[in-house]
Motif scaffolding. Structure first.
Motif, short mmCIF file in Angstrom:
data_model
loop_
_atom_site.label_atom_id
_atom_site.label_comp_id
_atom_site.label_asym_id
_atom_site.label_seq_id
_atom_site.Cartn_x
_atom_site.Cartn_y
_atom_site.Cartn_z
N GLN A 181 0.79 -1.23 0.00
CA GLN A 181 0.00 0.00 0.00
C GLN A 181 0.82 1.27 0.00
N LEU A 186 7.00 -1.02 2.68
CA LEU A 186 6.05 -2.14 2.65
C LEU A 186 6.26 -2.98 1.40
N SER A 211 -2.83 4.86 -8.21
CA SER A 211 -3.92 5.80 -7.99
C SER A 211 -4.03 6.70 -9.21
N TYR A 215 -6.16 11.89 -7.94
CA TYR A 215 -6.65 11.14 -6.77
C TYR A 215 -5.54 10.28 -6.19
N TYR A 219 1.30 10.36 -5.13
CA TYR A 219 1.90 9.38 -4.23
C TYR A 219 2.45 8.18 -5.01
N THR B 341 -16.41 15.45 7.51
CA THR B 341 -15.42 14.91 6.58
C THR B 341 -14.02 15.22 7.10
N LEU B 346 -8.32 17.77 -1.06
CA LEU B 346 -9.02 17.08 -2.13
C LEU B 346 -10.38 16.57 -1.63
N ILE B 408 -22.13 10.79 8.61
CA ILE B 408 -20.73 10.42 8.40
C ILE B 408 -20.54 9.75 7.03
N GLY B 431 -23.93 8.18 5.64
CA GLY B 431 -24.21 8.75 4.32
C GLY B 431 -23.73 7.80 3.23
N PRO B 432 -23.81 8.24 1.97
CA PRO B 432 -23.32 7.41 0.87
C PRO B 432 -21.81 7.26 0.94
N LEU B 438 -24.00 12.19 -2.69
CA LEU B 438 -24.55 13.15 -1.74
C LEU B 438 -25.76 13.95 -2.24
C1 B12 Z 1 -3.14 8.38 -1.52
C2 B12 Z 1 -3.37 7.36 -0.41
C3 B12 Z 1 -2.53 7.41 0.70
C4 B12 Z 1 -1.52 8.54 0.93
C5 B12 Z 1 -2.18 9.67 1.76
C6 B12 Z 1 -3.09 10.55 0.95
C7 B12 Z 1 -3.86 11.49 1.83
N1 B12 Z 1 -3.55 12.75 1.81
O1 B12 Z 1 -4.72 11.08 2.51
C8 B12 Z 1 -0.47 7.81 1.81
C9 B12 Z 1 0.59 7.21 0.90
C10 B12 Z 1 0.27 8.71 2.83
C11 B12 Z 1 -1.31 6.72 2.42
C12 B12 Z 1 -0.96 6.09 3.58
C13 B12 Z 1 -1.67 5.05 4.15
N2 B12 Z 1 -2.75 4.43 3.59
CO1 B12 Z 1 -3.65 5.06 2.01
N3 B12 Z 1 -4.48 5.42 0.38
C14 B12 Z 1 -4.37 6.36 -0.52
C15 B12 Z 1 -5.37 6.15 -1.68
C16 B12 Z 1 -4.64 5.57 -2.88
C17 B12 Z 1 -6.10 7.38 -2.14
C18 B12 Z 1 -6.67 8.22 -1.01
C19 B12 Z 1 -7.35 9.43 -1.55
O2 B12 Z 1 -6.70 10.43 -1.83
N4 B12 Z 1 -8.65 9.35 -1.78
C20 B12 Z 1 -9.44 10.41 -2.33
C21 B12 Z 1 -10.30 11.10 -1.23
C22 B12 Z 1 -11.11 12.22 -1.84
O3 B12 Z 1 -11.13 10.10 -0.69
P1 B12 Z 1 -11.93 10.23 0.71
O4 B12 Z 1 -11.29 11.20 1.59
O5 B12 Z 1 -12.16 8.87 1.23
O6 B12 Z 1 -13.32 10.85 0.27
C23 B12 Z 1 -14.24 10.14 -0.53
C24 B12 Z 1 -15.33 9.43 0.26
O7 B12 Z 1 -14.89 9.01 1.53
C25 B12 Z 1 -16.47 10.40 0.31
N5 B12 Z 1 -16.59 11.26 1.47
C26 B12 Z 1 -15.63 12.02 2.05
N6 B12 Z 1 -16.12 12.74 3.04
C27 B12 Z 1 -17.42 12.47 3.13
C28 B12 Z 1 -18.39 12.94 4.01
C29 B12 Z 1 -19.70 12.45 3.90
C30 B12 Z 1 -20.70 12.94 4.85
C31 B12 Z 1 -20.01 11.50 2.90
C32 B12 Z 1 -21.36 11.00 2.82
C33 B12 Z 1 -19.03 11.05 2.02
C34 B12 Z 1 -17.75 11.53 2.14
O8 B12 Z 1 -16.28 11.23 -0.80
C35 B12 Z 1 -14.98 11.22 -1.31
C36 B12 Z 1 -15.03 10.95 -2.81
O9 B12 Z 1 -15.95 10.02 -3.14
C37 B12 Z 1 -6.37 5.12 -1.03
C38 B12 Z 1 -6.97 4.12 -2.00
C39 B12 Z 1 -8.11 4.69 -2.77
N7 B12 Z 1 -8.06 4.54 -4.06
O10 B12 Z 1 -9.00 5.28 -2.18
C40 B12 Z 1 -5.51 4.42 0.02
C41 B12 Z 1 -6.14 3.89 1.32
C42 B12 Z 1 -7.11 4.91 1.83
N8 B12 Z 1 -4.99 3.78 2.22
C43 B12 Z 1 -5.07 2.75 3.00
C44 B12 Z 1 -4.11 2.44 4.00
C45 B12 Z 1 -4.34 1.13 4.76
C46 B12 Z 1 -3.06 3.30 4.29
C47 B12 Z 1 -1.98 3.09 5.37
C48 B12 Z 1 -2.47 2.67 6.75
C49 B12 Z 1 -1.04 2.00 4.85
C50 B12 Z 1 0.35 2.34 4.78
N9 B12 Z 1 0.83 2.58 3.56
O11 B12 Z 1 1.01 2.39 5.78
C51 B12 Z 1 -1.29 4.46 5.46
C52 B12 Z 1 -1.83 5.29 6.63
C53 B12 Z 1 -1.37 6.71 6.71
C54 B12 Z 1 -0.26 6.98 7.68
N10 B12 Z 1 -0.07 6.17 8.71
O12 B12 Z 1 0.43 7.93 7.49
C55 B12 Z 1 -6.29 1.92 2.71
C56 B12 Z 1 -7.37 2.02 3.80
C57 B12 Z 1 -8.01 0.68 3.96
C58 B12 Z 1 -9.09 0.71 4.94
N11 B12 Z 1 -10.31 0.52 4.47
O13 B12 Z 1 -8.80 0.91 6.06
C59 B12 Z 1 -6.72 2.43 1.32
C60 B12 Z 1 -8.24 2.39 1.05
C61 B12 Z 1 -5.99 1.54 0.30
C62 B12 Z 1 -6.52 0.11 0.28
N12 B12 Z 1 -7.36 -0.24 -0.65
O14 B12 Z 1 -6.13 -0.68 1.08
N13 B12 Z 1 -2.41 6.47 1.69
#
Ligand code: B12
Ligand code: SF4
Lengths: 312, 447
Positions: A181, A186, A211, A215, A219, B341, B346, B408, B431-432, B438
């Motif tokens: 990841q 790792l 990614s 999005y 990274y 959130t 982003l 959430i 939420g979704p 949304l």
């Molecule tokens: C880039 C990334 C990182 C970056 C950090 C980016 C950042 N600034 O957050 C780095 C490399 C640092 C990272 C690290 C880690 N990561 Co990471 N990462 C990602 C990745 C590829 C993209 C994340 C992202 O930018 N998403 C885009 C944003 C916009 O998404 P979001 O915040 O979730 O928002 C969306 C929804 O949640 C929703 N939403 C948001 N807010 C709200 C509010 C409401 C009310 C509603 C309804 C909806 C909603 O809308 C958004 C768009 O649809 C994801 C995989 C993926 N494709 O998602 C994994 C992911 C999130 N990571 C994961 C993991 C496990 C980790 C680590 C623990 C692993 C590790 N490498 O050590 C670490 C933890 C961080 C730490 N200890 O520092 C896992 C989480 C798994 C889980 N379900 O727990 C994921 C899902 C990868 C996977 N498939 O395994 N990561």
């Protein structure tokens, strides 16, 4: 005055990995940074595999779904279409229908799909699970038996399930994709764990986790660059595997690949936007170091192939 | 090349007079080496030392500004080859080519596209930065007329004036000088005359050679003619050549201290195939170009390149963040929904964008997750039930609104029970998963 070219040569080199039987592919093998032909050897071009799946792609956004409407009803027709009509050099079959939240297809069903597709194509096959760590272990084990000695790729092995999948690869003489990841340490650690089981490091491809543009691409881009630099400058044999970029599945999740022009006026027409989203993601990750890419849209793939033509 | 503290020390007066505010000359030298002090603090330094230190401390890639006013684009000043080492400094400018063989209507239409190109993404305003006017006709009068048309329509947009004819250059630069255009087209055969135009009108000069040897000779010559601000074209046109020359130039400037190529680079990405053009431009953005020139700027193409540029030039250590707070979207009444959130820019901009699109007024609580996305934050222990509960309690929102319901993100549905435990009296609604769910979700609640 003459310009002194600041060439850089390295001790390390990326392993060359091949796949398939009749129509083999080979990628990797370079001893320089991506496409740095001017200072070293880049014997192979990156390979792009067309992604298909075991169940019809009802979940794919319309723009990409309609590109395969006529053929995606069953994986064999779909695979043959990619090979014969689109000129695919490799096919990536994602067994997404085995996911418990989806059709929950059984490992036996998955194995049958793999046999059928293998019987229908002559280009190499990449077999992927549904990214459900427990189910993947069972599904990929069955799939491996179906693909025995066919020089396919099997994946993705992750920290939680690599033991079963590595064992399946070894028992059936297959190659492996290992995903970690987005973290260079790792990724290295997983490679070490896998080779400690006796798996040949030269049969392994690393997926540092893809990614999409906008999005998290920043990274993946940097993790790939760092892995590649470690392979070359430190001659670190635990990081010299070629890298996979699983582009299609990620780029087609982006809003920019789905929203109509009406909903996203700043993005202009949807179709070229979605295609460029996939192509630009692929292009950036190739420049960062990936030499195996999994993509979806024929036009995006063609654009990236032309780009590679210009680079090589 | 940067000098070490000891090398700098040798050039100082060595009197330890403390006038610079440092206890010794050596201490001051160390600060200078780290670029934490400026040489003018020492009143006694010799002219000779000033010259040596000045040259050594000049950035290895010279800063050059394209255009004037608040839309001017800074170029150069890069310090590394790889973005993981240190944030890239000045984002690559994106330019579109127009030709003086086009009609005034065509020119105006493209200028219009440029004027309307601005978008707002994750809190940054991005736009097409420049228009390159090329003297395709070979005629000085036509060139001047085209430049007039463009400057009249888009006076604030930076210009690149592309011609190899000094007379045409003179005519066009005169029209546009106030906007500080880049004059592109000094080469082996016209260097003196072009340098003269650039010097007279105080504009920067693009230099075009056939290869890196030629480029080195040309920049040295033009520097000798008194022009300091240059932009380089090594003649690279194919992807293979662009990657090679850009890499050589960046390495030579940074690692070898080669001042002859220590300038920003312009890359011509124009292709008949629009998809391929987008990828050539992507190569320029990722690999060291300071300007990429396109043949057209359809919105889809610009958006992909804007976002790539943002990804490449963002700080690799610290994600873009917004401040922890409860933000109002629209004018929410006190019974409007409350959502939560993370503070990753982003995430915030995607979620707030979808909410704005829904036209449903809400309050959006943004939790400080140190810039991690919702899912990453959850995995890293920064988007947890206790943090959410504490934030909601300390925010005092309870007094401001007439309900106790918190929505959430769907991906962290698993948190709902534990948040309810920690926030007595509150109802947690899941939420979704994706933000694009949304609008439908919010609209369904208001009906
Ligand atoms: C880039 C990334 C990182 C970056 C950090 C980016 C950042 N600034 O957050 C780095 C490399 C640092 C990272 C690290 C880690 N990561 Co990471 N990462 C990602 C990745 C590829 C993209 C994340 C992202 O930018 N998403 C885009 C944003 C916009 O998404 P979001 O915040 O979730 O928002 C969306 C929804 O949640 C929703 N939403 C948001 N807010 C709200 C509010 C409401 C009310 C509603 C309804 C909806 C909603 O809308 C958004 C768009 O649809 C994801 C995989 C993926 N494709 O998602 C994994 C992911 C999130 N990571 C994961 C993991 C496990 C980790 C680590 C623990 C692993 C590790 N490498 O050590 C670490 C933890 C961080 C730490 N200890 O520092 C896992 C989480 C798994 C889980 N379900 O727990 C994921 C899902 C990868 C996977 N498939 O395994 N990561
Ligand atoms: S002012 Fe100049 S001479 Fe005096 S201590 Fe500082 S560096 Fe030395």
């Amino acid at each position: 005055m003459a310009f002194t070219a600041p060439n850089e040569t390295f001790a390390g080199k990326v392993f060359a990995v091949d796949a398939g039987l009749d129509k083999k592919i080979v990628f990797g093998g370079e001893n320089v940074l991506p496409f740095h032909l001017f200072e070293g050897s880049v014997p192979n071009r990156p390979v792009i595999a067309y992604e298909i799946q075991d169940v019809p792609p009802a979940d794919w956004p319309e723009t990409i779904r309609k590109a395969y409407d006529a053929v995606s009803g069953d994986p064999v027709t779909w695979a043959k279409h990619c090979q014969d009509k689109l000129g695919a050099k490799a096919i990536a079959l994602r067994l997404v229908g085995t996911h418990p939240d989806r059709e929950n297809r059984s490992p036996e069903d998955a194995a049958k799909t793999v046999s059928d597709v293998l019987a229908a194509i002559s280009v190499p096959l990449i077999i992927l699970g549904s990214n459900h760590v427990e189910k993947d272990a069972a599904v990929l084990m069955a799939a491996a038996t179906a693909a025995k000695d066919k020089n396919c790729f099997l994946g993705k092995a992750q920290e939680e399930n690599y033991k079963t999948i590595v064992a399946a690869c070894m028992a059936n003489n297959l190659k492996l994709i290992a995903m970690s990841q987005l973290d260079i340490n790792l990724s290295k650690q997983l490679n070490i764990l896998i080779t400690q089981m006796g798996f040949n490091k030269e049969n392994l491809v690393t997926d540092p986790m893809c990614s999409a543009l906008g999005y998290g691409l920043d990274y993946t881009y940097s993790v790939m660059e760092r892995i590649r630099l470690a392979a070359l400058t430190q001659n670190d044999v635990t990081m010299q595997m070629p890298m996979l970029a699983d582009v299609g599945i990620n780029s087609w999740k982006a809003k920019e690949s789905q929203a109509s022009e009406e909903d996203l006026p700043i993005g202009g027409a949807l179709e070229p936007r979605a295609i460029s989203w996939e192509a630009v993601t692929a292009c950036a990750l190739m420049i960062a170091g990936s030499e195996l890419l999994i993509m979806r849209h024929p036009e995006a793939i063609n654009a990236v192939e032309k780009f590679i033509d210009e680079l090589m | 090349m940067a000098l070490s503290g000891v090398e700098i020390f040798k050039l100082l007066p060595k009197t330890n007079c403390k006038k610079c505010g440092h206890p010794t000359c050596l201490a001051f030298a160390m600060k200078l080496a780290q670029r934490q002090a400026s040489l003018d603090l020492c009143p006694d330094v010799s002219e000779e030392a000033k010259k040596v230190l000045g040259e050594a401390s000049a950035p290895p890639i010279r800063p050059v500004v394209l255009g004037a006013g608040d839309k001017a684009v800074k170029m150069g000043e890069e310090t590394v080859l790889f973005r993981h080492d240190k944030t890239f400094v000045n984002p690559c400018a994106i330019a579109v080519e127009v030709k003086d063989t086009m009609s005034a209507d065509e020119l105006n239409a493209i200028a219009d596209q440029v004027l309307n190109s601005e978008i707002d993404r994750v809190g940054q305003k991005i736009r097409i930065d420049a228009i390159l006017v090329s003297n395709a006709s070979g005629d000085a009068g036509k060139f001047e007329a085209a430049v007039k048309t463009i400057t009249a329509k888009a006076p604030a947009v930076a210009l690149i004036l592309s011609t190899t004819d000094p007379a045409a250059a003179e005519a066009a630069v005169k029209v546009a000088a106030a906007g500080k255009p880049l004059l592109y087209g000094a080469n082996e055969s016209n260097a003196e005359a072009m340098a003269n135009v650039a010097k007279t009108h105080k504009v920067s000069l693009g230099v075009a050679a056939k290869d890196l040897d030629g480029l080195t000779a040309l920049t040295d010559k033009i520097k000798g003619l008194g022009v300091e601000d240059m932009v380089l074209d090594s003649g690279a046109r194919t992807a293979k050549e662009i990657l090679r020359d850009n890499t050589y130039i960046r390495r030579a400037a940074l690692k070898k201290g080669n001042k002859s190529v220590g300038f920003p680079v312009i890359t011509f990405a124009q292709r008949d195939d629009a998809n391929l053009e987008t990828l050539i431009a992507s190569l320029g953005i990722t690999k060291y170009s300071s300007i990429v020139v396109l043949s057209s700027i359809e919105r889809w193409k610009s958006l992909a390149l804007f976002v790539l540029r943002q990804n490449i030039y963002t700080n690799p250590q610290v994600p873009l963040q917004v401040k922890q707070d409860i933000y109002k979207i629209g004018t929410p009444s006190n019974d409007a929904p409350l959502l939560i959130t993370s503070n990753f820019s982003l995430t915030y901009f995607i979620v707030s964008g979808e909410i704005e699109g829904s036209k449903v007024p809400v309050r959006l609580a943004v939790l400080d997750t140190e810039g991690l996305s919702v899912l990453t934050g959850w995995a890293a222990g920064k988007f947890t039930a206790s943090k959410i509960a504490q934030f909601i309690q300390e925010s005092g929102i309870e007094k401001e609104i007439s309900h106790k319901e918190l929505i959430i993100p769907g991906y962290v549905a698993i948190l709902s029970g534990s948040i309810e435990d920690k926030l007595p009296g509150w109802k947690i609604t899941v939420g979704p998963r994706e933000a694009n769910g949304l609008p439908a979700f919010l609209k369904a609640r208001t009906n």
